[in-house]
Design a protein around this motif. Structure first.
Motif, mmCIF file in Angstrom:
data_model
loop_
_atom_site.group_PDB
_atom_site.id
_atom_site.type_symbol
_atom_site.label_atom_id
_atom_site.label_comp_id
_atom_site.label_asym_id
_atom_site.label_seq_id
_atom_site.Cartn_x
_atom_site.Cartn_y
_atom_site.Cartn_z
ATOM 1 N N GLY A 121 0.817 -1.209 0.000
ATOM 2 C CA GLY A 121 0.000 0.000 0.000
ATOM 3 C C GLY A 121 0.852 1.260 0.000
ATOM 4 N N LYS A 122 0.205 2.399 -0.212
ATOM 5 C CA LYS A 122 0.925 3.671 -0.320
ATOM 6 C C LYS A 122 1.691 4.023 0.944
ATOM 7 C CE LYS A 122 -1.756 6.067 -3.784
ATOM 8 N NZ LYS A 122 -2.488 7.282 -4.105
ATOM 9 N N ASP A 123 1.129 3.675 2.100
ATOM 10 C CA ASP A 123 1.806 4.033 3.351
ATOM 11 C C ASP A 123 2.721 2.924 3.868
ATOM 12 O OD1 ASP A 123 0.021 2.162 4.305
ATOM 13 O OD2 ASP A 123 -1.066 3.550 5.598
ATOM 14 N N GLY A 124 2.769 1.789 3.155
ATOM 15 C CA GLY A 124 3.664 0.703 3.522
ATOM 16 C C GLY A 124 3.233 -0.134 4.709
ATOM 17 N N THR A 125 1.998 0.048 5.178
ATOM 18 C CA THR A 125 1.539 -0.670 6.375
ATOM 19 C C THR A 125 0.502 -1.754 6.079
ATOM 20 O OG1 THR A 125 -0.217 0.948 6.809
ATOM 21 C CG2 THR A 125 1.951 1.373 7.806
ATOM 22 N N GLN A 126 0.119 -1.878 4.839
ATOM 23 C CA GLN A 126 -0.899 -2.866 4.477
ATOM 24 C C GLN A 126 -0.263 -4.252 4.349
ATOM 25 O OE1 GLN A 126 -4.139 -1.830 4.331
ATOM 26 N NE2 GLN A 126 -3.231 0.097 4.977
ATOM 27 N N PRO A 127 -1.076 -5.311 4.392
ATOM 28 C CA PRO A 127 -0.526 -6.653 4.155
ATOM 29 C C PRO A 127 0.068 -6.737 2.743
ATOM 30 C CG PRO A 127 -2.760 -6.781 5.022
ATOM 31 C CD PRO A 127 -2.496 -5.336 4.708
ATOM 32 N N LEU A 128 1.103 -7.541 2.606
ATOM 33 C CA LEU A 128 1.753 -7.720 1.301
ATOM 34 C C LEU A 128 0.778 -8.333 0.307
ATOM 35 C CD1 LEU A 128 4.310 -7.732 -0.488
ATOM 36 C CD2 LEU A 128 4.795 -10.017 0.436
ATOM 37 N N THR A 129 0.649 -7.690 -0.835
ATOM 38 C CA THR A 129 -0.127 -8.241 -1.941
ATOM 39 C C THR A 129 0.746 -8.199 -3.192
ATOM 40 O OG1 THR A 129 -1.107 -6.088 -2.466
ATOM 41 C CG2 THR A 129 -2.383 -7.536 -1.025
ATOM 42 N N TRP A 130 0.493 -9.133 -4.099
ATOM 43 C CA TRP A 130 1.231 -9.212 -5.357
ATOM 44 C C TRP A 130 0.302 -8.755 -6.467
ATOM 45 C CZ3 TRP A 130 6.326 -10.066 -5.470
ATOM 46 C CH2 TRP A 130 6.912 -10.582 -4.315
ATOM 47 N N VAL A 131 0.726 -7.732 -7.189
ATOM 48 C CA VAL A 131 -0.105 -7.098 -8.208
ATOM 49 C C VAL A 131 0.519 -7.337 -9.576
ATOM 50 C CG1 VAL A 131 -1.066 -4.899 -9.004
ATOM 51 C CG2 VAL A 131 -0.783 -5.338 -6.544
ATOM 52 N N PRO A 132 -0.283 -7.831 -10.550
ATOM 53 C CA PRO A 132 0.260 -7.964 -11.907
ATOM 54 C C PRO A 132 0.645 -6.585 -12.451
ATOM 55 C CG PRO A 132 -1.877 -9.052 -11.724
ATOM 56 C CD PRO A 132 -1.669 -8.280 -10.462
ATOM 57 N N MET A 133 1.724 -6.535 -13.193
ATOM 58 C CA MET A 133 2.184 -5.280 -13.772
ATOM 59 C C MET A 133 1.073 -4.607 -14.574
ATOM 60 S SD MET A 133 5.572 -4.715 -16.144
ATOM 61 C CE MET A 133 5.077 -5.932 -17.363
ATOM 62 N N SER A 134 0.237 -5.391 -15.217
ATOM 63 C CA SER A 134 -0.845 -4.844 -16.041
ATOM 64 C C SER A 134 -1.867 -4.060 -15.216
ATOM 65 C CB SER A 134 -1.562 -5.975 -16.782
ATOM 66 O OG SER A 134 -2.187 -6.846 -15.855
ATOM 67 N N GLU A 135 -1.867 -4.242 -13.885
ATOM 68 C CA GLU A 135 -2.824 -3.553 -13.013
ATOM 69 C C GLU A 135 -2.185 -2.441 -12.183
ATOM 70 O OE1 GLU A 135 -4.958 -6.436 -10.678
ATOM 71 O OE2 GLU A 135 -5.411 -7.658 -12.442
ATOM 72 N N MET A 136 -0.873 -2.292 -12.288
ATOM 73 C CA MET A 136 -0.196 -1.222 -11.554
ATOM 74 C C MET A 136 -0.537 0.123 -12.186
ATOM 75 S SD MET A 136 3.536 -3.057 -11.083
ATOM 76 C CE MET A 136 4.338 -1.633 -10.346
ATOM 77 N N SER A 137 -0.658 1.150 -11.373
ATOM 78 C CA SER A 137 -0.922 2.477 -11.925
ATOM 79 C C SER A 137 0.318 2.974 -12.662
ATOM 80 C CB SER A 137 -1.290 3.464 -10.813
ATOM 81 O OG SER A 137 -0.157 3.744 -10.011
ATOM 82 N N ASN A 138 0.102 3.921 -13.577
ATOM 83 C CA ASN A 138 1.230 4.497 -14.302
ATOM 84 C C ASN A 138 2.219 5.152 -13.341
ATOM 85 O OD1 ASN A 138 -0.691 3.951 -16.431
ATOM 86 N ND2 ASN A 138 0.524 5.308 -17.715
ATOM 87 N N SER A 139 1.700 5.842 -12.326
ATOM 88 C CA SER A 139 2.611 6.503 -11.391
ATOM 89 C C SER A 139 3.378 5.481 -10.548
ATOM 90 C CB SER A 139 1.863 7.499 -10.500
ATOM 91 O OG SER A 139 0.905 6.842 -9.709
ATOM 92 N N TRP A 140 2.781 4.340 -10.229
ATOM 93 C CA TRP A 140 3.489 3.296 -9.484
ATOM 94 C C TRP A 140 4.629 2.731 -10.344
ATOM 95 C CZ3 TRP A 140 0.927 -1.844 -7.381
ATOM 96 C CH2 TRP A 140 1.824 -2.492 -6.528
ATOM 97 N N LEU A 141 4.349 2.478 -11.624
ATOM 98 C CA LEU A 141 5.398 1.995 -12.515
ATOM 99 C C LEU A 141 6.562 2.989 -12.580
ATOM 100 C CD1 LEU A 141 3.159 0.673 -15.431
ATOM 101 C CD2 LEU A 141 4.617 -0.740 -13.960
ATOM 102 N N GLN A 142 6.238 4.265 -12.740
ATOM 103 C CA GLN A 142 7.280 5.290 -12.821
ATOM 104 C C GLN A 142 8.057 5.385 -11.507
ATOM 105 O OE1 GLN A 142 4.657 8.405 -14.069
ATOM 106 N NE2 GLN A 142 5.028 8.021 -16.248
#
Length: 139
Positions: free
Chosen positions: A80-101
């Motif tokens: 998660g954005k604040d780093g406190t959420q449980p670990l999840t694995w997200v396919p690259m195809s679902e990552m936001s453009n800003s997360w990729l950058q």
């Protein structure tokens, strides 16, 4: 030279897909047939157990797969954005453009600008530009 592993996974006889997401991610599943199946090794190596009487289906994705398959199979772990959420694995195809950058910059800041991950993130952004895809951050 061996092909790079993108996603290490199998399908057991009862239809369950089990994945190993990183090097020491040892994953097991008790199948409906009573047998236990396992995968291990993430993108570093393939480790399995075998049951000749009830074999699994190999579903591992390698770097020579079409990019449309790779973008669904290449995952990034996140808390998660604040780093406190449980670990999840997200396919690259679902990552936001800003997360990729942000991942590209993060890797570059750590001397890994030419890493395989950065190569994939850049290909994904290029794919999105060519296909008019833009994914915004979730709220």
């Amino acid at each position: 030279m061996e092909k790079r592993i993108i996603l290490n996974q199998i399908k057991t006889p009862d239809g369950t897909v089990i994945r190993s997401m990183h090097r020491h991610d040892y994953v097991t599943h008790q199948d409906a047939n009573g047998l236990e199946y396992m995968v291990d090794g993430g993108s570093d190596y393939l480790r399995r157990n075998r049951h000749d009487s009830a074999p699994y289906e190999e579903l591992t994705v390698y770097e020579d797969a079409p990019f449309e398959v790779i973008r669904e199979s290449f995952h990034r772990g996140g808390r998660g954005k604040d780093g406190t959420q449980p670990l999840t694995w997200v396919p690259m195809s679902e990552m936001s453009n800003s997360w990729l950058q942000a991942c590209i910059l993060y890797n570059a800041d750590r001397g890994q600008g030419d890493s395989f991950a950065n190569e994939m993130y850049k290909k994904e952004l290029n794919y999105r530009a060519q296909n008019e895809i833009f994914i915004e951050d979730a709220n």
